[in-house]
Enzyme design. Structure first.
Site, mmCIF file in Angstrom:
data_model
loop_
_atom_site.group_PDB
_atom_site.id
_atom_site.type_symbol
_atom_site.label_atom_id
_atom_site.label_comp_id
_atom_site.label_asym_id
_atom_site.label_seq_id
_atom_site.Cartn_x
_atom_site.Cartn_y
_atom_site.Cartn_z
ATOM 1 N N GLY A 106 52.711 36.310 38.920
ATOM 2 C CA GLY A 106 51.660 35.390 38.527
ATOM 3 C C GLY A 106 52.202 34.047 38.083
ATOM 4 N N SER A 107 53.355 34.066 37.422
ATOM 5 C CA SER A 107 53.938 32.825 36.922
ATOM 6 C C SER A 107 54.407 31.912 38.048
ATOM 7 C CB SER A 107 55.116 33.140 35.995
ATOM 8 O OG SER A 107 56.109 33.905 36.675
ATOM 9 N N LYS A 161 46.018 36.273 45.695
ATOM 10 C CA LYS A 161 47.231 36.657 44.979
ATOM 11 C C LYS A 161 47.013 38.074 44.466
ATOM 12 C CE LYS A 161 50.080 37.085 41.336
ATOM 13 N NZ LYS A 161 50.084 38.344 40.597
ATOM 14 N N GLY A 179 50.465 32.683 41.198
ATOM 15 C CA GLY A 179 49.214 32.316 40.545
ATOM 16 C C GLY A 179 49.246 30.892 40.016
ATOM 17 N N GLU A 190 41.380 44.184 22.615
ATOM 18 C CA GLU A 190 41.288 45.047 23.788
ATOM 19 C C GLU A 190 42.544 45.907 23.890
ATOM 20 O OE1 GLU A 190 39.560 44.509 28.227
ATOM 21 O OE2 GLU A 190 41.152 43.124 27.663
ATOM 22 N N GLY A 196 53.297 38.391 44.695
ATOM 23 C CA GLY A 196 54.407 37.934 43.858
ATOM 24 C C GLY A 196 53.987 37.778 42.415
ATOM 25 N N GLU A 217 36.609 36.577 35.110
ATOM 26 C CA GLU A 217 36.139 37.844 34.527
ATOM 27 C C GLU A 217 37.289 38.368 33.692
ATOM 28 O OE1 GLU A 217 36.046 41.496 33.662
ATOM 29 O OE2 GLU A 217 36.265 41.837 35.819
ATOM 30 N N CYS A 252 38.147 46.738 31.914
ATOM 31 C CA CYS A 252 37.683 45.712 30.984
ATOM 32 C C CYS A 252 36.310 46.015 30.408
ATOM 33 C CB CYS A 252 37.690 44.349 31.665
ATOM 34 S SG CYS A 252 36.868 44.346 33.270
#
Length: 508
Positions: free
Chosen positions: A216-217, A184, A220, A393, A214, A258, A292
């Site tokens: 994530g909702s 994805k 994923g 973050e 596409g 991660e 990150c």
């Protein structure tokens, strides 16, 4: 979807480009200009089903799954050569969709992903896919093997900030272990992923690599819930990583994640301050801070605090913020305006809590890139470790500089975080640095530099930065199941030393 002549990127399923079942495409926006640079297929759950079915069929073909490591090594080298041969095309796709600078992508990302495939091409030759355990006399001599086998169909969900690097960090070990994959791609930065997947599809059997782009909702979510996906590897925010874990728990998928970071770097009194100034800012301004593992907390000893802040301000003033396609540019835009506003919101929160801006802290207009959202290189001083900007973050070019008075205090402060992805030490005392490094709760500890990632060393997090390791042979460990196969030699049941426990007739 706007009217545009931008190139279209459909799905990749079973080795073929194919249209999404709903026919829907969406614009991919160049973050430097705010204009469409491509159109990407937006798949739904039916497309995920198609991709998973193709991956399952390819996995069930033992020609791929059981390929000898020497042959798999040749495949991995072939992929590396594909990357090198198509380097400029991949780099331009990466820059236009992600906003990463062309100098970084060509000097760091593309060489790194080619090197990663070559590293794993060598690792698979000696990886312990089959181990024969030494004989033991008790309870009786057996032949015992430990076999590491591919998990199966792996769902790989990548983040938007380093699309091609994150893609390869997952795909390379998954293929090295003999799995098949459904990827994805990040919806805002999918183009380099799709193009590289097409190149890989030219050297692996159909169905081994599939890309379903596409939201994530939708995509994923379907992948993480799918009953025929055996493993999920996710890179993204900590909150979304927790959601993926919850979804995967329903079918007990293997999961590696991660996630976020809030990297602390400790500056000792004997540190080379010029090196710190350039190195610490490299640690936080690379990719405009959208990494990150960025070193976003600089913990500085009282005795050198003021001197170092002066140097940080001076070096920040040398950073060239501009069009990422220009080789002279040091730092590109935020991924979009909403994210840019979020970054500036963190700066304001620091001011509200009593910090000061030593430099930067505002939006910057770049000629020729008026549609992009650029943030000035920013150094916050008079920070404490309890301020919001020091704990959460930010994912932008913002450095929090925090005082400490002794090493124990600095280590405690560094570890006082929900995250544990990266940490660092700046000092001339390398022996003491090694001792300090052992006390830092982070998956990577860097001494006198930052972003020291090599393709044969493990990378991953402690605490809420995730679990599992990427790069090198350590990454293959996350894509195999371990099986024990034991073979008995004694055929006479009466001579079996443990059978009398049950079969009392053998005692007579």
């Amino acid at each position: 979807m706007s009217e545009t002549n931008a190139p279209r990127f459909p799905l990749l399923i079973n080795g073929q480009r194919c249209e999404p079942s709903n026919g829907h495409y969406a614009d991919v926006i160049n973050p430097a200009t705010g204009q469409p640079c491509a159109q990407i297929a937006h798949a739904n759950a039916d497309d995920v089903d198609r991709a998973v079915a193709a991956a399952r069929a390819a996995f069930n073909d033992d020609g791929w799954r059981d390929m000898h490591p020497q042959e798999r090594s040749k495949v991995l080298y072939a992929i590396a050569n594909k990357i090198i041969a198509n380097a400029m095309e991949l780099a331009e796709l990466e820059v236009t969709c992600s906003g990463g600078t062309i100098s970084r992508v060509t000097s760091l990302d593309i060489p790194a992903v080619a090197d990663l495939f070559m590293t794993l091409a060598e690792e698979v030759k000696s990886y312990p896919f089959v181990q024969n355990l030494p004989p033991r006399p008790l309870p009786e001599p057996w032949h015992s093997q430990v076999v590491k086998e591919p998990i199966g169909v792996c769902g790989l969900i990548t983040a938007w900030n380093f699309p091609i690097l994150l893609f390869c960090m997952k795909v390379a070990p998954a293929l090295a272990a003999g799995n098949t994959v459904v990827i994805k791609a990040a919806e805002s930065t999918p183009t380099s992923t799709l193009r590289l997947a097409e190149l890989i599809a030219e050297v692996v059997p159909n169905g081994v690599i599939n890309v379903v782009s596409g939201r994530g909702s939708v995509v994923g979510e379907a992948m993480s819930l799918h009953p025929d996906v055996d493993k999920i590897s996710f890179t993204g925010s900590t909150s979304m990583g927790k959601h993926v874990q919850r979804n995967a728990a329903g079918t007990l998928k293997r999961v590696t994640v991660e996630l976020g970071g809030k990297g602390p770097a400790i500056v000792m009194p004997d540190a080379n301050l010029d090196l710190v100034a350039y190195g610490a800012l490299f640690g936080v301004y690379l990719n405009a801070g959208q990494a990150c593992e960025s070193g976003t907390r600089l913990l500085v000893h009282d005795s050198v605090y003021d001197q170092l802040v002066e140097r940080l301000v001076a070096v920040s003033g040398q950073i060239v913020v501009g069009n990422p396609m220009d080789p002279a540019t040091s730092m590109g835009p935020m991924t979009d305006s909403a994210h840019g506003e979020s970054v500036l919101g963190y700066v304001q929160s620091a001011l509200d809590e009593g910090a000061r801006v030593a430099c930067g802290g505002k939006r910057l207009e770049v000629a020729g890139c008026e549609g992009g959202f650029f943030v000035e290189p920013t150094v916050l001083v008079d920070m404490t470790n309890q301020m919001k900007a020091a704990r959460e973050e930010i994912f932008g070019p913002v450095l929090s500089v925090i005082r400490f008075s002794d090493a124990d205090e600095a280590i405690a402060m560094a570890n006082d975080s929900d995250y544990g992805l990266s940490a660092g030490i700046w000092t001339e005392d390398l022996v003491n640095a090694q001792l300090m490094a052992r006390k830092l709760r982070a998956g990577s500890v860097w001494i006198n530099d930052w972003h020291m990632m090599r393709t044969d060393a493990p990378f991953g997090g402690y605490k809420q930065s995730g679990y599992g390791r990427e790069f090198g042979k350590y990454s293959i460990d996350s894509y195999v199941e371990t099986k024990a196969i034991n073979t008995a030699f004694q055929r006479n049941p009466r001579l079996k030393p443990l059978y009398p426990i049950l079969h009392k007739c053998f005692d007579a």
